[in-house]
Write a protein that holds these residues in place. Structure first.
Motif, PDB file in Angstrom:
ATOM      1  N   ARG A   1      -3.031  15.055   5.915  1.00 23.22           N
ATOM      2  CA  ARG A   1      -4.186  14.763   6.737  1.00 23.22           C
ATOM      3  C   ARG A   1      -4.657  13.340   6.475  1.00 23.22           C
ATOM      4  N   ALA A   2      -5.106  12.691   7.552  1.00 18.98           N
ATOM      5  CA  ALA A   2      -5.533  11.305   7.419  1.00 18.98           C
ATOM      6  C   ALA A   2      -6.899  11.115   8.049  1.00 18.98           C
ATOM      7  N   THR A   3      -7.925  11.129   7.237  1.00 19.59           N
ATOM      8  CA  THR A   3      -9.275  10.835   7.692  1.00 19.59           C
ATOM      9  C   THR A   3      -9.916   9.953   6.649  1.00 19.59           C
ATOM     10  N   ALA A   4     -11.064   9.388   6.988  1.00 19.10           N
ATOM     11  CA  ALA A   4     -11.755   8.540   6.026  1.00 19.10           C
ATOM     12  C   ALA A   4     -12.087   9.322   4.765  1.00 19.10           C
ATOM     13  N   GLN A   5     -12.387  10.626   4.926  1.00 22.06           N
ATOM     14  CA  GLN A   5     -12.754  11.437   3.776  1.00 22.06           C
ATOM     15  C   GLN A   5     -11.552  11.764   2.893  1.00 22.06           C
ATOM     16  N   THR A   6     -10.332  11.669   3.445  1.00 25.81           N
ATOM     17  CA  THR A   6      -9.147  12.032   2.670  1.00 25.81           C
ATOM     18  C   THR A   6      -8.218  10.845   2.509  1.00 25.81           C
ATOM     19  N   ALA A   7      -8.788   9.647   2.420  1.00 24.19           N
ATOM     20  CA  ALA A   7      -7.985   8.429   2.337  1.00 24.19           C
ATOM     21  C   ALA A   7      -7.085   8.416   1.110  1.00 24.19           C
ATOM     22  N   ARG A   8      -7.458   9.174   0.071  1.00 26.25           N
ATOM     23  CA  ARG A   8      -6.635   9.178  -1.139  1.00 26.25           C
ATOM     24  C   ARG A   8      -5.230   9.687  -0.861  1.00 26.25           C
ATOM     25  N   TYR A   9      -5.063  10.491   0.184  1.00 24.14           N
ATOM     26  CA  TYR A   9      -3.750  11.040   0.487  1.00 24.14           C
ATOM     27  C   TYR A   9      -2.794   9.991   1.042  1.00 24.14           C
ATOM     28  N   VAL A  10      -3.322   8.899   1.573  1.00 24.89           N
ATOM     29  CA  VAL A  10      -2.450   7.902   2.180  1.00 24.89           C
ATOM     30  C   VAL A  10      -2.472   6.590   1.409  1.00 24.89           C
ATOM     31  N   SER A  11      -2.930   6.628   0.186  1.00 25.60           N
ATOM     32  CA  SER A  11      -3.029   5.397  -0.590  1.00 25.60           C
ATOM     33  C   SER A  11      -1.667   4.775  -0.854  1.00 25.60           C
ATOM     34  N   GLY A  12      -0.599   5.565  -0.778  1.00 25.60           N
ATOM     35  CA  GLY A  12       0.727   5.023  -1.027  1.00 25.60           C
ATOM     36  C   GLY A  12       1.333   4.312   0.165  1.00 25.60           C
ATOM     37  N   PHE A  13       0.691   4.413   1.322  1.00 24.70           N
ATOM     38  CA  PHE A  13       1.176   3.791   2.544  1.00 24.70           C
ATOM     39  C   PHE A  13       0.642   2.372   2.569  1.00 24.70           C
ATOM     40  N   SER A  14       1.396   1.428   2.018  1.00 27.94           N
ATOM     41  CA  SER A  14       0.844   0.100   1.777  1.00 27.94           C
ATOM     42  C   SER A  14       1.665  -0.989   2.442  1.00 27.94           C
ATOM     43  N   ALA A  15       1.012  -2.139   2.634  1.00 24.17           N
ATOM     44  CA  ALA A  15       1.639  -3.257   3.329  1.00 24.17           C
ATOM     45  C   ALA A  15       2.639  -3.973   2.440  1.00 24.17           C
ATOM     46  N   LEU A  16       3.612  -4.617   3.091  1.00 20.26           N
ATOM     47  CA  LEU A  16       4.471  -5.523   2.371  1.00 20.26           C
ATOM     48  C   LEU A  16       3.645  -6.735   1.966  1.00 20.26           C
ATOM     49  N   ALA A  17       4.054  -7.431   0.915  1.00 20.14           N
ATOM     50  CA  ALA A  17       3.309  -8.611   0.486  1.00 20.14           C
ATOM     51  C   ALA A  17       3.390  -9.674   1.578  1.00 20.14           C
ATOM     52  N   PRO A  18       2.261 -10.018   2.198  1.00 15.64           N
ATOM     53  CA  PRO A  18       2.298 -10.979   3.299  1.00 15.64           C
ATOM     54  C   PRO A  18       2.450 -12.402   2.798  1.00 15.64           C
ATOM     55  N   ARG A  19       2.987 -13.260   3.660  1.00 11.06           N
ATOM     56  CA  ARG A  19       3.065 -14.673   3.341  1.00 11.06           C
ATOM     57  C   ARG A  19       1.677 -15.277   3.436  1.00 11.06           C
ATOM     58  N   SER A  20       1.419 -16.284   2.615  1.00  9.11           N
ATOM     59  CA  SER A  20       0.148 -16.991   2.721  1.00  9.11           C
ATOM     60  C   SER A  20       0.160 -17.825   3.995  1.00  9.11           C
ATOM     61  N   LEU A  21      -1.019 -18.088   4.536  1.00  6.64           N
ATOM     62  CA  LEU A  21      -1.085 -18.868   5.768  1.00  6.64           C
ATOM     63  C   LEU A  21      -0.508 -20.262   5.565  1.00  6.64           C
ATOM     64  N   ASP A  22      -0.771 -20.859   4.421  1.00  9.85           N
ATOM     65  CA  ASP A  22      -0.306 -22.228   4.192  1.00  9.85           C
ATOM     66  C   ASP A  22       1.213 -22.320   4.136  1.00  9.85           C
ATOM     67  N   SER A  23       1.885 -21.196   3.857  1.00 12.64           N
ATOM     68  CA  SER A  23       3.349 -21.206   3.860  1.00 12.64           C
ATOM     69  C   SER A  23       3.899 -21.116   5.280  1.00 12.64           C
ATOM     70  N   ILE A  24       3.029 -20.776   6.233  1.00 14.24           N
ATOM     71  CA  ILE A  24       3.430 -20.676   7.635  1.00 14.24           C
ATOM     72  C   ILE A  24       2.955 -21.893   8.418  1.00 14.24           C
ATOM     73  N   LEU A  25       1.697 -22.246   8.190  1.00 15.97           N
ATOM     74  CA  LEU A  25       1.064 -23.341   8.921  1.00 15.97           C
ATOM     75  C   LEU A  25       0.349 -24.234   7.914  1.00 15.97           C
ATOM     76  N   LYS A  26       0.833 -25.460   7.752  1.00 10.84           N
ATOM     77  CA  LYS A  26       0.205 -26.379   6.809  1.00 10.84           C
ATOM     78  C   LYS A  26      -1.204 -26.711   7.288  1.00 10.84           C
ATOM     79  N   LEU A  27      -2.180 -26.242   6.531  1.00 13.28           N
ATOM     80  CA  LEU A  27      -3.561 -26.347   6.985  1.00 13.28           C
ATOM     81  C   LEU A  27      -4.025 -27.793   7.139  1.00 13.28           C
TER      82      LEU A  27
END
Length: 201
Positions: free
Chosen positions: A10-36
């Motif tokens: 189940r996936a609701t705000a009240q049961t967020a602990r059940y989906v804590s393992g569903f995580s993002a890949l490490a994103p690239r920093s913006l500066d590595s994509i677009l030189k600020l």
């Protein structure tokens, strides 16, 4: 709601602990994509053009939203981090499970989520970069397609735009709220109707 997620956790705000393992890949920093420092003196319009042109045809998707829109999405995603987004196809539709871990949005196939739960791998990860929010009023959005065999560039772009719209527009967000907070009131037909998708025979 639970009919949609039957077979998965189940996936609701009240049961967020059940989906804590569903995580993002490490994103690239913006500066590595677009030189600020190269866009310090650029106009907002020039930044938008440069950002979208860079991501065109690269197996990625992009968007630019304003600071106020990002703040709305972030605020609403804190209490309503889950949703199911259908995409129209030639014969019916395919549904994707969305989890917000701001500043990221993660998507996997609903059927994969039903079978694998928190072990399901994201098909698409969206990163929202806020480094230019104060100086130019812009938040840059980059979508990385993790499994091109499961999600095309066109589908990923639609998924991004539709998901943003459900957090930004009050009438659509009320459906997201029902999904997260009032499961007894949630009707998937309301999502299909909002997107003009036929439920089929």
């Amino acid at each position: 709601m639970w009919k949609l997620l039957q077979g998965g956790k189940r996936a609701t705000a009240q049961t967020a602990r059940y989906v804590s393992g569903f995580s993002a890949l490490a994103p690239r920093s913006l500066d590595s994509i677009l030189k600020l420092n190269t866009v310090r003196h650029a106009t907002p319009e020039e930044v938008v053009s440069l950002w979208n042109k860079y991501h065109s045809g690269r197996g990625l998707v992009s968007a630019v939203i304003n600071k106020e829109q990002f703040n709305t999405i972030q605020h609403r995603a804190k209490t309503c981090p889950f949703f199911v987004v259908p995409l129209q196809e030639e014969n019916g539709y395919t549904s994707f499970f969305l989890q917000a871990q701001m500043p990221h949005l993660l998507f996997t196939g609903l059927e994969d989520y039903k079978m694998r739960g928190t072990n399901a791998s994201p098909y698409l990860t969206l990163a929202h970069y806020t480094e230019l929010a104060d100086s130019k009023g812009l938040v840059l959005v980059r979508g990385d397609i993790v499994f091109p065999s499961k999600l095309s560039d066109i589908q990923a772009k639609k998924l991004m735009d539709i998901s943003h719209s459900f957090f930004l527009h009050d009438s659509r967000f009320s459906i997201v709220e029902d999904f997260n907070k009032n499961s007894a009131d949630f009707e998937f037909q309301d999502v299909l109707k909002e997107l003009n998708i036929s439920a089929g025979p």
